[in-house]
Design a protein around this motif. Structure first.
Motif, PDB file in Angstrom:
ATOM      1  N   LEU A  90       0.806  -1.220   0.000  1.00  0.00           N
ATOM      2  CA  LEU A  90       0.000   0.000   0.000  1.00  0.00           C
ATOM      3  C   LEU A  90       0.842   1.274   0.000  1.00  0.00           C
ATOM      4  N   ARG A  91       2.136   1.114   0.096  1.00  0.00           N
ATOM      5  CA  ARG A  91       3.045   2.267   0.178  1.00  0.00           C
ATOM      6  C   ARG A  91       2.698   3.157   1.370  1.00  0.00           C
ATOM      7  N   ILE A  92       2.283   2.511   2.437  1.00  0.00           N
ATOM      8  CA  ILE A  92       2.000   3.196   3.696  1.00  0.00           C
ATOM      9  C   ILE A  92       2.856   2.538   4.764  1.00  0.00           C
ATOM     10  N   ARG A  93       3.500   3.351   5.587  1.00  0.00           N
ATOM     11  CA  ARG A  93       4.363   2.809   6.632  1.00  0.00           C
ATOM     12  C   ARG A  93       3.914   3.344   7.988  1.00  0.00           C
ATOM     13  N   ALA A  94       3.786   2.443   8.954  1.00  0.00           N
ATOM     14  CA  ALA A  94       3.403   2.814  10.315  1.00  0.00           C
ATOM     15  C   ALA A  94       4.614   2.739  11.225  1.00  0.00           C
ATOM     16  N   CYS A  95       4.629   3.585  12.241  1.00  0.00           N
ATOM     17  CA  CYS A  95       5.794   3.661  13.128  1.00  0.00           C
ATOM     18  C   CYS A  95       5.758   2.636  14.248  1.00  0.00           C
ATOM     19  N   SER A  96       4.573   2.117  14.561  1.00  0.00           N
ATOM     20  CA  SER A  96       4.469   1.175  15.675  1.00  0.00           C
ATOM     21  C   SER A  96       3.450   0.097  15.367  1.00  0.00           C
ATOM     22  N   PHE A  97       3.462  -0.930  16.189  1.00  0.00           N
ATOM     23  CA  PHE A  97       2.537  -2.054  16.047  1.00  0.00           C
ATOM     24  C   PHE A  97       1.088  -1.569  16.126  1.00  0.00           C
ATOM     25  N   VAL A  98       0.763  -0.799  17.165  1.00  0.00           N
ATOM     26  CA  VAL A  98      -0.613  -0.323  17.344  1.00  0.00           C
ATOM     27  C   VAL A  98      -1.007   0.616  16.208  1.00  0.00           C
ATOM     28  N   ASP A  99      -0.105   1.492  15.794  1.00  0.00           N
ATOM     29  CA  ASP A  99      -0.405   2.394  14.670  1.00  0.00           C
ATOM     30  C   ASP A  99      -0.686   1.608  13.391  1.00  0.00           C
ATOM     31  N   SER A 100       0.036   0.503  13.213  1.00  0.00           N
ATOM     32  CA  SER A 100      -0.162  -0.283  11.991  1.00  0.00           C
ATOM     33  C   SER A 100      -1.580  -0.848  11.942  1.00  0.00           C
ATOM     34  N   ILE A 101      -2.092  -1.287  13.093  1.00  0.00           N
ATOM     35  CA  ILE A 101      -3.449  -1.851  13.125  1.00  0.00           C
ATOM     36  C   ILE A 101      -4.483  -0.750  12.890  1.00  0.00           C
ATOM     37  N   ASP A 102      -4.277   0.400  13.518  1.00  0.00           N
ATOM     38  CA  ASP A 102      -5.183   1.528  13.302  1.00  0.00           C
ATOM     39  C   ASP A 102      -5.259   1.907  11.825  1.00  0.00           C
ATOM     40  N   MET A 103      -4.105   1.957  11.184  1.00  0.00           N
ATOM     41  CA  MET A 103      -4.059   2.332   9.772  1.00  0.00           C
ATOM     42  C   MET A 103      -4.659   1.250   8.879  1.00  0.00           C
ATOM     43  N   LEU A 104      -4.435  -0.019   9.227  1.00  0.00           N
ATOM     44  CA  LEU A 104      -5.008  -1.108   8.441  1.00  0.00           C
ATOM     45  C   LEU A 104      -6.535  -1.090   8.510  1.00  0.00           C
ATOM     46  N   ILE A 105      -7.072  -0.886   9.712  1.00  0.00           N
ATOM     47  CA  ILE A 105      -8.529  -0.828   9.864  1.00  0.00           C
ATOM     48  C   ILE A 105      -9.084   0.364   9.094  1.00  0.00           C
ATOM     49  N   THR A 106      -8.399   1.497   9.181  1.00  0.00           N
ATOM     50  CA  THR A 106      -8.848   2.711   8.493  1.00  0.00           C
ATOM     51  C   THR A 106      -8.925   2.494   6.990  1.00  0.00           C
ATOM     52  N   VAL A 107      -7.866   1.927   6.416  1.00  0.00           N
ATOM     53  CA  VAL A 107      -7.843   1.708   4.967  1.00  0.00           C
ATOM     54  C   VAL A 107      -8.876   0.657   4.566  1.00  0.00           C
ATOM     55  N   ALA A 108      -9.001  -0.412   5.363  1.00  0.00           N
ATOM     56  CA  ALA A 108      -9.959  -1.474   5.045  1.00  0.00           C
ATOM     57  C   ALA A 108     -11.385  -0.941   5.025  1.00  0.00           C
ATOM     58  N   VAL A 109     -11.722  -0.109   6.007  1.00  0.00           N
ATOM     59  CA  VAL A 109     -13.072   0.460   6.058  1.00  0.00           C
ATOM     60  C   VAL A 109     -13.298   1.406   4.882  1.00  0.00           C
ATOM     61  N   ALA A 110     -12.333   2.302   4.642  1.00  0.00           N
ATOM     62  CA  ALA A 110     -12.505   3.294   3.570  1.00  0.00           C
ATOM     63  C   ALA A 110     -12.565   2.641   2.190  1.00  0.00           C
ATOM     64  N   LYS A 111     -11.722   1.643   1.974  1.00  0.00           N
ATOM     65  CA  LYS A 111     -11.596   1.075   0.631  1.00  0.00           C
ATOM     66  C   LYS A 111     -12.594  -0.051   0.347  1.00  0.00           C
ATOM     67  N   ASP A 112     -12.887  -0.865   1.372  1.00  0.00           N
ATOM     68  CA  ASP A 112     -13.662  -2.073   1.113  1.00  0.00           C
ATOM     69  C   ASP A 112     -14.996  -2.162   1.853  1.00  0.00           C
ATOM     70  N   VAL A 113     -15.106  -1.533   3.018  1.00  0.00           N
ATOM     71  CA  VAL A 113     -16.359  -1.615   3.769  1.00  0.00           C
ATOM     72  C   VAL A 113     -17.361  -0.563   3.309  1.00  0.00           C
ATOM     73  N   LEU A 114     -16.914   0.686   3.205  1.00  0.00           N
ATOM     74  CA  LEU A 114     -17.839   1.776   2.861  1.00  0.00           C
ATOM     75  C   LEU A 114     -18.563   1.565   1.533  1.00  0.00           C
ATOM     76  N   PRO A 115     -17.903   1.079   0.480  1.00  0.00           N
ATOM     77  CA  PRO A 115     -18.650   0.832  -0.760  1.00  0.00           C
ATOM     78  C   PRO A 115     -19.794  -0.160  -0.571  1.00  0.00           C
ATOM     79  N   GLU A 116     -19.595  -1.158   0.304  1.00  0.00           N
ATOM     80  CA  GLU A 116     -20.650  -2.128   0.577  1.00  0.00           C
ATOM     81  C   GLU A 116     -21.792  -1.476   1.350  1.00  0.00           C
TER      82      GLU A 116
END
Length: 459
Positions: A90-116
């Motif tokens: 995704l060319r996105i880099r997170a600085c920490s473990f918790v940040d990575s999960i926050d960013m993954l959920i954010t992208v998943a919702v925006a890209k794949d959940v919201l259209p549904e």
């Protein structure tokens, strides 16, 4: 070949499919969770997995969810995390473990959940770890269409349940199985075994060993007690630290000396600490006590969640400017770092095992629970999820499975018997409750959880 989930599969075989539901499965980045997502596709209209990267799955392992949408993060050598959608960076880099999960959920919702959702579907969240609440709250502010279109969530861990309980408002019903009979009486046996086996392996790299060593277990709850019982086979000198007087009394009845706090008099040379509280348990006060003790060379291990148990120590090591202590890294090896700590007068050494993360998720390619065991947990989570959906409109709030007043009730002992039968395991008596590993404070721990989480106070 995909790992089967026979209990889950039998329960839902030939059942109805929830075509209008998008299931967001926030779970470990492991083969059995991808297998779970693959099974969930037979039950829900669409399934999206967000993998939490305690360890990293392989592309081959992720093939069990082939054709599905999944997100995960790859840990880089510099400690950052690179995000992936399926097998595409995704060319996105997170600085920490918790940040990575926050960013993954954010992208998943925006890209794949919201259209549904915009096409009329509803979202249900299934989770291990309590990562979604703050992220979803923020996303509801950004995307108004998300609010009101979340049917509910199911959480399986105590730490995740604590996070859910901290919410001031519930926009959908959240269910926790953290104090279910299956979690408390059966899963704990397997988790305790795995934690002890991994600690024994990891500390051998430090030129220490678990056999005959002094061990202090911080937190004598369901999993802490399971760890203690497993340690007995290693002939360890076991002590317990727990802030709850009732739990301390139970530990003493089990034959272990118990204290309410980590003080200087409990430290011994080469002592192994196993933190099992799900909270910060060993930080600045405990380091001060250690420096005041006559002991040296302690080993700090976690069987809990994220890096929470030793978070304050880890934060001081990473950002020493405001620290009351001086830390120096003196040695590194597989699964450990060795440090000296000084207050300017006294200096001691200690080991951090597995970066302070839960040892049962640290080893690459290792699994905390076998697929046959986790099948039962996943089945219980799914039963709670479909019960919430079938209820139509359950009142918003936090509920715990096992509470007699909860709106969802499951016959867990029937599930357990079915699990034994499917797996052809030995039950010495007809009633599994008579032969499983039951904490002497099981009912007390459940009541305390209900009380602390204010289950009856629905917002």
């Amino acid at each position: 070949m995909a790992v089967s989930m026979p209990v889950l599969r039998r329960i839902y075989a030939g059942g109805k499919k929830y075509e209008d539901v998008v299931l967001l499965n926030i779970n470990h980045d492991m083969k059995n969770t991808y297998c779970f997502s693959a099974e969930l596709r037979n039950i829900f209209g669409k399934v999206i997995q967000v993998g939490t990267s305690y360890t990293s799955s392989t592309a081959e392992e992720r093939k069990v969810f082939e054709g599905g949408i999944y997100y995960y993060a790859v840990r880089n050598r510099d400690g950052t995390f690179s995000l992936q959608r399926s097998e595409v960076p995704l060319r996105i880099r997170a600085c920490s473990f918790v940040d990575s999960i926050d960013m993954l959920i954010t992208v998943a919702v925006a890209k794949d959940v919201l259209p549904e959702i915009r096409n009329g579907k509803k979202l249900f969240i299934m989770e291990d770890g309590g990562y979604h609440p703050s992220t979803i709250d923020n996303l509801e502010d950004i995307y108004p269409e998300l609010a009101g279109n979340i049917i509910g969530s199911v959480e399986q861990t105590t730490s995740g349940t604590r996070i859910l309980s901290s919410r001031t408002k519930y926009n959908y019903p959240s269910f926790s199985i953290a104090r279910s009979e299956i979690k408390m009486c059966l899963e704990s046996v397997f988790i305790g075994q795995k934690i002890v086996e991994e600690i024994s392996s990891f500390i051998s790299y430090t030129n220490n060993f678990l056999n005959y060593s002094p061990v202090c277990i911080i937190g004598y709850g369901i999993f802490g007690r399971a760890v203690a019982r497993k340690l007995e086979g290693y002939r360890c000198s076991i002590s317990v630290c727990d802030t709850d007087e009732v739990i301390r009394s139970a530990a003493e009845r089990d034959g272990y000396p118990a204290c309410a706090a980590v003080t200087s008099d409990i430290f011994r040379d080469n002592q192994v600490f196993i933190a099992m509280t799900g909270n910060k348990s060993f930080g600045i006060p405990e380091l001060k006590q250690y420096l005041d003790s006559g002991a040296d060379n302690i080993l700090l291990c976690s069987g809990s969640s994220k890096d929470i148990e030793y978070k304050d120590i880890l934060s001081m090591i990473r950002d020493p400017e405001d620290s009351a202590f001086a830390f120096s890294l003196t040695e590194t090896g597989p699964f450990y770092e060795k440090y000296t700590v000084s207050d300017g007068v006294k200096q001691k050494s200690f080991f951090i095992i597995a970066n302070g993360m839960p040892v049962n998720f640290c080893r690459e390619g290792s699994i905390s629970l076998t697929d046959r065991m986790i099948d039962l947990i996943f089945a219980e989570m799914t039963l709670c999820a479909t019960a919430i959906i079938d209820s139509g409109k359950m009142e918003n709030g936090l509920y715990l499975l096992g509470d007699s007043e909860a709106p969802v009730q499951l016959d867990e002992w029937k599930l357990i018997r079915e699990w034994f039968e499917i797996n052809r395991l030995y039950l010495p008596v007809d009633d599994p409750e008579q032969c499983l590993f039951i904490h002497p404070c099981r009912d007390y721990l459940r009541r305390e959880t209900f009380h602390k989480l204010s289950v009856s106070s629905l917002i």
